[in-house]
Design a protein around this motif. Structure first.
Motif, PDB file in Angstrom:
ATOM      1  N   GLN A  81     -33.605 -63.517 -35.109  1.00 50.19           N
ATOM      2  CA  GLN A  81     -32.258 -63.283 -34.620  1.00 50.19           C
ATOM      3  C   GLN A  81     -31.979 -63.988 -33.293  1.00 50.19           C
ATOM      4  O   GLN A  81     -32.819 -64.005 -32.395  1.00 50.19           O
ATOM      5  N   LEU A  82     -30.778 -64.566 -33.198  1.00 53.27           N
ATOM      6  CA  LEU A  82     -30.241 -65.057 -31.941  1.00 53.27           C
ATOM      7  C   LEU A  82     -28.983 -64.259 -31.654  1.00 53.27           C
ATOM      8  O   LEU A  82     -28.043 -64.250 -32.457  1.00 53.27           O
ATOM      9  N   ILE A  83     -28.949 -63.555 -30.521  1.00 55.18           N
ATOM     10  CA  ILE A  83     -27.824 -62.700 -30.159  1.00 55.18           C
ATOM     11  C   ILE A  83     -27.266 -63.197 -28.838  1.00 55.18           C
ATOM     12  O   ILE A  83     -28.017 -63.381 -27.872  1.00 55.18           O
ATOM     13  N   GLN A  84     -25.958 -63.434 -28.783  1.00 52.41           N
ATOM     14  CA  GLN A  84     -25.343 -63.973 -27.580  1.00 52.41           C
ATOM     15  C   GLN A  84     -24.132 -63.141 -27.193  1.00 52.41           C
ATOM     16  O   GLN A  84     -23.314 -62.773 -28.036  1.00 52.41           O
ATOM     17  N   GLN A  85     -24.019 -62.853 -25.892  1.00 49.87           N
ATOM     18  CA  GLN A  85     -22.863 -62.157 -25.335  1.00 49.87           C
ATOM     19  C   GLN A  85     -22.157 -63.103 -24.374  1.00 49.87           C
ATOM     20  O   GLN A  85     -22.766 -63.606 -23.428  1.00 49.87           O
ATOM     21  N   ASN A  86     -20.861 -63.367 -24.617  1.00 53.21           N
ATOM     22  CA  ASN A  86     -20.144 -64.301 -23.757  1.00 53.21           C
ATOM     23  C   ASN A  86     -19.600 -63.603 -22.518  1.00 53.21           C
ATOM     24  O   ASN A  86     -19.826 -62.403 -22.305  1.00 53.21           O
ATOM     25  N   SER A  87     -18.879 -64.350 -21.687  1.00 57.17           N
ATOM     26  CA  SER A  87     -18.405 -63.818 -20.407  1.00 57.17           C
ATOM     27  C   SER A  87     -17.359 -62.721 -20.578  1.00 57.17           C
ATOM     28  O   SER A  87     -17.098 -61.966 -19.640  1.00 57.17           O
ATOM     29  N   GLN A  88     -16.747 -62.616 -21.776  1.00 60.99           N
ATOM     30  CA  GLN A  88     -15.782 -61.544 -22.045  1.00 60.99           C
ATOM     31  C   GLN A  88     -16.444 -60.317 -22.665  1.00 60.99           C
ATOM     32  O   GLN A  88     -15.777 -59.340 -22.988  1.00 60.99           O
TER      33      GLN A  88
ATOM     34  N   THR B 164     -23.299 -65.034 -18.989  1.00 57.91           N
ATOM     35  CA  THR B 164     -23.563 -64.983 -20.420  1.00 57.91           C
ATOM     36  C   THR B 164     -24.967 -64.421 -20.602  1.00 57.91           C
ATOM     37  O   THR B 164     -25.788 -64.460 -19.685  1.00 57.91           O
ATOM     38  N   LEU B 165     -25.225 -63.904 -21.783  1.00 58.19           N
ATOM     39  CA  LEU B 165     -26.533 -63.328 -22.073  1.00 58.19           C
ATOM     40  C   LEU B 165     -26.952 -63.769 -23.468  1.00 58.19           C
ATOM     41  O   LEU B 165     -26.175 -63.659 -24.418  1.00 58.19           O
ATOM     42  N   MET B 166     -28.169 -64.285 -23.595  1.00 54.66           N
ATOM     43  CA  MET B 166     -28.687 -64.694 -24.895  1.00 54.66           C
ATOM     44  C   MET B 166     -30.063 -64.071 -25.089  1.00 54.66           C
ATOM     45  O   MET B 166     -30.907 -64.106 -24.194  1.00 54.66           O
ATOM     46  N   VAL B 167     -30.271 -63.486 -26.271  1.00 53.17           N
ATOM     47  CA  VAL B 167     -31.539 -62.852 -26.615  1.00 53.17           C
ATOM     48  C   VAL B 167     -32.054 -63.487 -27.900  1.00 53.17           C
ATOM     49  O   VAL B 167     -31.326 -63.588 -28.890  1.00 53.17           O
ATOM     50  N   LEU B 168     -33.298 -63.917 -27.873  1.00 47.78           N
ATOM     51  CA  LEU B 168     -33.946 -64.491 -29.049  1.00 47.78           C
ATOM     52  C   LEU B 168     -35.130 -63.610 -29.413  1.00 47.78           C
ATOM     53  O   LEU B 168     -36.033 -63.397 -28.602  1.00 47.78           O
ATOM     54  N   LYS B 169     -35.106 -63.060 -30.633  1.00 44.88           N
ATOM     55  CA  LYS B 169     -36.216 -62.218 -31.083  1.00 44.88           C
ATOM     56  C   LYS B 169     -36.314 -62.301 -32.599  1.00 44.88           C
ATOM     57  O   LYS B 169     -35.310 -62.318 -33.307  1.00 44.88           O
ATOM     58  N   ASP B 170     -37.544 -62.371 -33.086  1.00 43.03           N
ATOM     59  CA  ASP B 170     -37.792 -62.490 -34.519  1.00 43.03           C
ATOM     60  C   ASP B 170     -36.942 -63.623 -35.094  1.00 43.03           C
ATOM     61  O   ASP B 170     -37.000 -64.740 -34.633  1.00 43.03           O
TER      62      ASP B 170
ATOM     63  N   LEU C 219     -23.785 -80.660 -13.273  1.00 44.22           N
ATOM     64  CA  LEU C 219     -23.292 -79.355 -13.695  1.00 44.22           C
ATOM     65  C   LEU C 219     -24.413 -78.350 -13.457  1.00 44.22           C
ATOM     66  O   LEU C 219     -25.517 -78.494 -13.977  1.00 44.22           O
ATOM     67  N   LEU C 220     -24.132 -77.326 -12.668  1.00 45.88           N
ATOM     68  CA  LEU C 220     -25.165 -76.404 -12.202  1.00 45.88           C
ATOM     69  C   LEU C 220     -24.958 -75.020 -12.792  1.00 45.88           C
ATOM     70  O   LEU C 220     -23.848 -74.495 -12.809  1.00 45.88           O
ATOM     71  N   SER C 221     -26.025 -74.425 -13.290  1.00 43.10           N
ATOM     72  CA  SER C 221     -25.997 -73.023 -13.704  1.00 43.10           C
ATOM     73  C   SER C 221     -27.272 -72.352 -13.221  1.00 43.10           C
ATOM     74  O   SER C 221     -28.315 -72.989 -13.075  1.00 43.10           O
TER      75      SER C 221
ATOM     76  N   LEU D  26     -37.295 -63.207 -25.995  1.00 42.11           N
ATOM     77  CA  LEU D  26     -36.852 -63.927 -24.811  1.00 42.11           C
ATOM     78  C   LEU D  26     -35.422 -63.557 -24.449  1.00 42.11           C
ATOM     79  O   LEU D  26     -34.545 -63.493 -25.315  1.00 42.11           O
ATOM     80  N   VAL D  27     -35.184 -63.283 -23.169  1.00 39.83           N
ATOM     81  CA  VAL D  27     -33.843 -63.049 -22.624  1.00 39.83           C
ATOM     82  C   VAL D  27     -33.511 -64.200 -21.686  1.00 39.83           C
ATOM     83  O   VAL D  27     -34.308 -64.544 -20.809  1.00 39.83           O
ATOM     84  N   TRP D  28     -32.328 -64.797 -21.876  1.00 35.25           N
ATOM     85  CA  TRP D  28     -31.849 -65.902 -21.028  1.00 35.25           C
ATOM     86  C   TRP D  28     -30.482 -65.480 -20.514  1.00 35.25           C
ATOM     87  O   TRP D  28     -29.500 -65.489 -21.240  1.00 35.25           O
ATOM     88  N   GLN D  29     -30.413 -65.056 -19.247  1.00 34.58           N
ATOM     89  CA  GLN D  29     -29.198 -64.469 -18.679  1.00 34.58           C
ATOM     90  C   GLN D  29     -28.632 -65.380 -17.599  1.00 34.58           C
ATOM     91  O   GLN D  29     -29.163 -65.471 -16.499  1.00 34.58           O
ATOM     92  N   GLN D  30     -27.540 -66.066 -17.926  1.00 33.28           N
ATOM     93  CA  GLN D  30     -26.867 -66.910 -16.940  1.00 33.28           C
ATOM     94  C   GLN D  30     -25.964 -66.043 -16.078  1.00 33.28           C
ATOM     95  O   GLN D  30     -25.214 -65.208 -16.587  1.00 33.28           O
ATOM     96  N   LEU D  31     -26.024 -66.245 -14.753  1.00 33.22           N
ATOM     97  CA  LEU D  31     -25.226 -65.473 -13.813  1.00 33.22           C
ATOM     98  C   LEU D  31     -24.148 -66.307 -13.139  1.00 33.22           C
ATOM     99  O   LEU D  31     -23.113 -65.784 -12.738  1.00 33.22           O
ATOM    100  N   ARG D  32     -24.377 -67.605 -12.985  1.00 30.09           N
ATOM    101  CA  ARG D  32     -23.416 -68.522 -12.376  1.00 30.09           C
ATOM    102  C   ARG D  32     -23.366 -69.805 -13.200  1.00 30.09           C
ATOM    103  O   ARG D  32     -24.392 -70.232 -13.725  1.00 30.09           O
ATOM    104  N   PRO D  33     -22.180 -70.420 -13.344  1.00 29.85           N
ATOM    105  CA  PRO D  33     -20.876 -70.111 -12.735  1.00 29.85           C
ATOM    106  C   PRO D  33     -20.145 -68.953 -13.404  1.00 29.85           C
ATOM    107  O   PRO D  33     -19.130 -68.485 -12.903  1.00 29.85           O
ATOM    108  N   PHE D  34     -20.613 -68.485 -14.556  1.00 34.42           N
ATOM    109  CA  PHE D  34     -20.071 -67.297 -15.203  1.00 34.42           C
ATOM    110  C   PHE D  34     -21.211 -66.631 -15.954  1.00 34.42           C
ATOM    111  O   PHE D  34     -22.275 -67.216 -16.152  1.00 34.42           O
TER     112      PHE D  34
END
Length: 250
Positions: free
Chosen positions: A121-128, A113-119, A89-91, A103-111
């Protein structure tokens, strides 16, 4: 609750990206350019690492070898190898690490998503585009509650702080300034069962991260590799990514 725990398990993968990162060429590390799984010999080497507790001298030398103070951005390739699947499984995506921002972890493929970790807080934005925020201390998850402390320890190159929560492993033949491996195994049995073993490797930079089971069979594993890293001050666009979710708090 299961979704929340799953997200914080993902954080463990992300935390390990906070070591210094550098470019990998296809000539230097063939795994970065191909989909071939690790060989049985390579898997055996990973497993053997966890029979070699790190010495105080080796950990001290490694801490001096690492440089963790610069903002860094680059690309990542993540492959999850499962015995039941013919192909991994490849991303793919990009990351940004800042000692001051997080830290910002931004997946671009296969769809996307965006995840930000600070202090805390963990903040995640899904593909929608839906944004979810989680607070480490309020989550009730032991893994989540350890994240801020361990992230700070990695940013500072504080091997002693990591030793409080992990048993650390390094090859007995490690010499300062040469390629290195560092194995992390959680001391808490429940966390160890959830996280498995985390194996980092590099030279002056981190170039590979492998997550395997802490059990005897490690045929299923996740491998993350880092490419095209650049260091320097964050741009305005990069800084804006760390503001994910702040609009909903206003």
């Amino acid at each position: 609750m299961n979704t929340r725990k799953g997200m914080f398990t993902q954080v463990w993968i992300v935390i390990c990206l906070c070591l210094p990162l550098g470019s990998i060429s296809a000539n230097e590390h063939s795994l970065a350019s191909g989909n071939k799984p690790l060989t049985q010999a390579q898997l055996a080497d990973v497993q053997a690492l966890y029979t070699q507790p790190a010495t105080t001298e080796a950990l001290s030398a490694l801490a001096q070898q690492l440089n963790l103070q610069l903002d860094t951005r680059g690309q990542f390739i993540q492959r999850r190898h499962l015995q039941v699947l013919k192909k991994p499984l490849l991303s793919q995506g990009q990351f940004i690490f800042s000692p001051t921002q997080g830290l910002v972890w931004q997946q671009l493929r296969p769809f996307s998503t965006l995840m930000v970790l600070k202090d805390q807080q963990l903040i995640q934005q899904n593909s929608q585009g839906k944004v979810q925020q989680l607070n480490a201390m309020a989550s009730g998850s032991p893994i989540a509650q350890q994240v801020p402390r361990l992230l700070q320890a990695i940013m500072a190159g504080n091997i002693a702080a990591l030793s409080a929560d992990f048993t650390l492993f390094m090859p007995a033949n490690y010499n300062a300034g040469t390629p290195w491996q560092l194995g992390l195994q959680a001391k808490d049995p429940q966390l160890r069962a959830s996280m498995g073993n985390i194996t980092l490797s590099g030279d002056t930079l981190l170039r590979s991260l492998i997550i395997t089971s802490s059990q005897a069979d490690i045929s299923d594993y996740t491998q993350i590799q880092f490419l095209d890293a650049q260091q320097g001050p964050l741009s305005t666009t990069e800084l804006e990514l760390f503001s994910l979710g702040s609009e909903s708090n206003q």
